[in-house]
Design a protein around this motif. Structure first.
Motif, PDB file in Angstrom:
ATOM      1  N   MET A   1       0.819  -1.209   0.000  1.00 37.27           N
ATOM      2  CA  MET A   1       0.000   0.000   0.000  1.00 37.27           C
ATOM      3  C   MET A   1       0.857   1.264   0.000  1.00 37.27           C
ATOM      4  SD  MET A   1      -3.059   0.857  -0.500  1.00 37.27           S
ATOM      5  CE  MET A   1      -4.072  -0.564  -0.200  1.00 37.27           C
ATOM      6  N   ASN A   2       1.998   1.255   0.668  1.00 37.14           N
ATOM      7  CA  ASN A   2       2.892   2.417   0.611  1.00 37.14           C
ATOM      8  C   ASN A   2       3.382   2.660  -0.812  1.00 37.14           C
ATOM      9  OD1 ASN A   2       2.761   3.125   3.316  1.00 37.14           O
ATOM     10  ND2 ASN A   2       4.435   1.755   3.881  1.00 37.14           N
ATOM     11  N   ALA A   3       3.757   1.593  -1.483  1.00 37.54           N
ATOM     12  CA  ALA A   3       4.195   1.712  -2.879  1.00 37.54           C
ATOM     13  C   ALA A   3       3.040   2.187  -3.755  1.00 37.54           C
ATOM     14  CB  ALA A   3       4.741   0.379  -3.381  1.00 37.54           C
ATOM     15  N   TYR A   4       1.820   1.771  -3.425  1.00 33.91           N
ATOM     16  CA  TYR A   4       0.665   2.226  -4.200  1.00 33.91           C
ATOM     17  C   TYR A   4       0.464   3.729  -4.030  1.00 33.91           C
ATOM     18  CZ  TYR A   4      -3.839   3.284  -5.975  1.00 33.91           C
ATOM     19  OH  TYR A   4      -4.843   3.893  -6.675  1.00 33.91           O
ATOM     20  N   ARG A   5       0.592   4.221  -2.804  1.00 34.73           N
ATOM     21  CA  ARG A   5       0.444   5.670  -2.581  1.00 34.73           C
ATOM     22  C   ARG A   5       1.461   6.442  -3.411  1.00 34.73           C
ATOM     23  NH1 ARG A   5       0.137   4.806   3.088  1.00 34.73           N
ATOM     24  NH2 ARG A   5       2.135   5.879   3.270  1.00 34.73           N
ATOM     25  N   ASP A   6       2.705   5.948  -3.449  1.00 30.67           N
ATOM     26  CA  ASP A   6       3.735   6.593  -4.272  1.00 30.67           C
ATOM     27  C   ASP A   6       3.377   6.534  -5.753  1.00 30.67           C
ATOM     28  OD1 ASP A   6       5.294   7.308  -2.125  1.00 30.67           O
ATOM     29  OD2 ASP A   6       6.693   5.623  -2.341  1.00 30.67           O
ATOM     30  N   PHE A   7       2.957   5.354  -6.215  1.00 26.44           N
ATOM     31  CA  PHE A   7       2.560   5.169  -7.615  1.00 26.44           C
ATOM     32  C   PHE A   7       1.433   6.123  -7.980  1.00 26.44           C
ATOM     33  CE2 PHE A   7      -0.893   3.051  -9.976  1.00 26.44           C
ATOM     34  CZ  PHE A   7      -0.345   3.045 -11.250  1.00 26.44           C
ATOM     35  N   LEU A   8       0.433   6.204  -7.124  1.00 23.58           N
ATOM     36  CA  LEU A   8      -0.718   7.060  -7.409  1.00 23.58           C
ATOM     37  C   LEU A   8      -0.296   8.527  -7.474  1.00 23.58           C
ATOM     38  CD1 LEU A   8      -3.806   7.160  -7.839  1.00 23.58           C
ATOM     39  CD2 LEU A   8      -4.027   7.472  -5.358  1.00 23.58           C
ATOM     40  N   GLY A   9       0.425   8.988  -6.456  1.00 24.40           N
ATOM     41  CA  GLY A   9       0.784  10.402  -6.388  1.00 24.40           C
ATOM     42  C   GLY A   9       1.852  10.833  -7.370  1.00 24.40           C
ATOM     43  N   LYS A  10       2.820   9.955  -7.624  1.00 24.45           N
ATOM     44  CA  LYS A  10       3.956  10.340  -8.460  1.00 24.45           C
ATOM     45  C   LYS A  10       3.816   9.926  -9.916  1.00 24.45           C
ATOM     46  CE  LYS A  10       7.175  10.209  -4.605  1.00 24.45           C
ATOM     47  NZ  LYS A  10       8.273   9.474  -3.970  1.00 24.45           N
ATOM     48  N   SER A  11       2.896   9.026 -10.200  1.00 28.18           N
ATOM     49  CA  SER A  11       2.749   8.568 -11.589  1.00 28.18           C
ATOM     50  C   SER A  11       1.359   8.840 -12.148  1.00 28.18           C
ATOM     51  CB  SER A  11       3.064   7.071 -11.697  1.00 28.18           C
ATOM     52  OG  SER A  11       4.399   6.812 -11.389  1.00 28.18           O
TER      53      SER A  11
ATOM     54  N   THR B   1      -9.898   3.701  -6.210  1.00 28.17           N
ATOM     55  CA  THR B   1      -9.041   2.523  -6.170  1.00 28.17           C
ATOM     56  C   THR B   1      -9.741   1.361  -5.492  1.00 28.17           C
ATOM     57  OG1 THR B   1      -7.085   3.906  -6.078  1.00 28.17           O
ATOM     58  CG2 THR B   1      -6.831   1.630  -5.340  1.00 28.17           C
ATOM     59  N   TYR B   2      -9.503   0.161  -6.030  1.00 28.61           N
ATOM     60  CA  TYR B   2     -10.002  -1.078  -5.461  1.00 28.61           C
ATOM     61  C   TYR B   2      -8.818  -2.021  -5.307  1.00 28.61           C
ATOM     62  CZ  TYR B   2     -14.266   1.081  -7.055  1.00 28.61           C
ATOM     63  OH  TYR B   2     -15.271   1.969  -7.266  1.00 28.61           O
ATOM     64  N   ALA B   3      -8.425  -2.274  -4.060  1.00 31.24           N
ATOM     65  CA  ALA B   3      -7.313  -3.194  -3.792  1.00 31.24           C
ATOM     66  C   ALA B   3      -7.866  -4.615  -3.760  1.00 31.24           C
ATOM     67  CB  ALA B   3      -6.650  -2.853  -2.466  1.00 31.24           C
ATOM     68  N   VAL B   4      -7.188  -5.523  -4.426  1.00 36.72           N
ATOM     69  CA  VAL B   4      -7.631  -6.918  -4.505  1.00 36.72           C
ATOM     70  C   VAL B   4      -7.243  -7.640  -3.223  1.00 36.72           C
ATOM     71  CG1 VAL B   4      -7.332  -9.095  -5.750  1.00 36.72           C
ATOM     72  CG2 VAL B   4      -7.525  -6.942  -7.014  1.00 36.72           C
ATOM     73  N   MET B   5      -8.222  -8.267  -2.587  1.00 37.12           N
ATOM     74  CA  MET B   5      -7.975  -9.035  -1.375  1.00 37.12           C
ATOM     75  C   MET B   5      -7.661 -10.495  -1.695  1.00 37.12           C
ATOM     76  SD  MET B   5     -10.949  -7.248   0.956  1.00 37.12           S
ATOM     77  CE  MET B   5     -11.084  -8.629   2.018  1.00 37.12           C
TER      78      MET B   5
END
Length: 152
Positions: free
Chosen positions: A114-124, A136-140
């Protein structure tokens, strides 16, 4: 139009793209030469786009799978084109589809956590031209994951 043997070849190759020509020929009841010629024709006619290896995302440290609805600020050809070019350059994005409905694009991506996702979302993703909002929908749990197409 594909005949029964060509469909069987495609089905076998979907299940195992590394199958030897001799084994494939045996499974579809053709001589190896005839089988090789059929595969060549299926490639030339565009039925077979290529061959890939399926990799384990957990071992490659990209275990988190997310789907993101993207809404653009304007739906004009130049905005669509800019978004398309931008998203194609992001390695975390596995798939991106323009859709009809309440949003413009559905993006499938893989990241470490999830930390990497926050970076991906904000920076990319949010940096792409024209992006107004995302959901966003995170797959469980991956219930089914296949690249095999139904061959009737």
């Amino acid at each position: 139009m594909l005949d029964k043997i060509s469909k069987r070849i495609l089905a076998e190759l979907q299940n195992d793209g590394r199958i030897s020509n001799v084994e494939l020929a045996t499974r579809v009841n053709l001589s190896p030469a005839a089988c090789l010629e059929r595969v060549r024709k299926l490639q030339e006619s565009g039925y077979i786009l290529g061959y890939t290896a399926q990799l384990n995302p957990h071992l490659l440290d990209v275990a988190l799978l997310v789907f993101i609805e993207v809404v653009l600020d304007r739906t004009t050809p130049d905005v669509f084109e800019a978004f398309k070019r931008g998203v194609q350059a992001i390695p975390e994005v596995l798939e991106c589809h323009m859709v009809a409905g309440g949003f413009d694009y559905l993006v499938k991506a893989r990241v470490k956590d999830m930390n990497a996702y926050r970076d991906f979302l904000g920076k990319s993703l949010l940096q792409l031209s024209g992006v107004r909002e995302t959901h966003t929908y995170a797959v469980m749990e991956e219930v089914k994951n296949t690249t095999n197409l139904p061959i009737k």
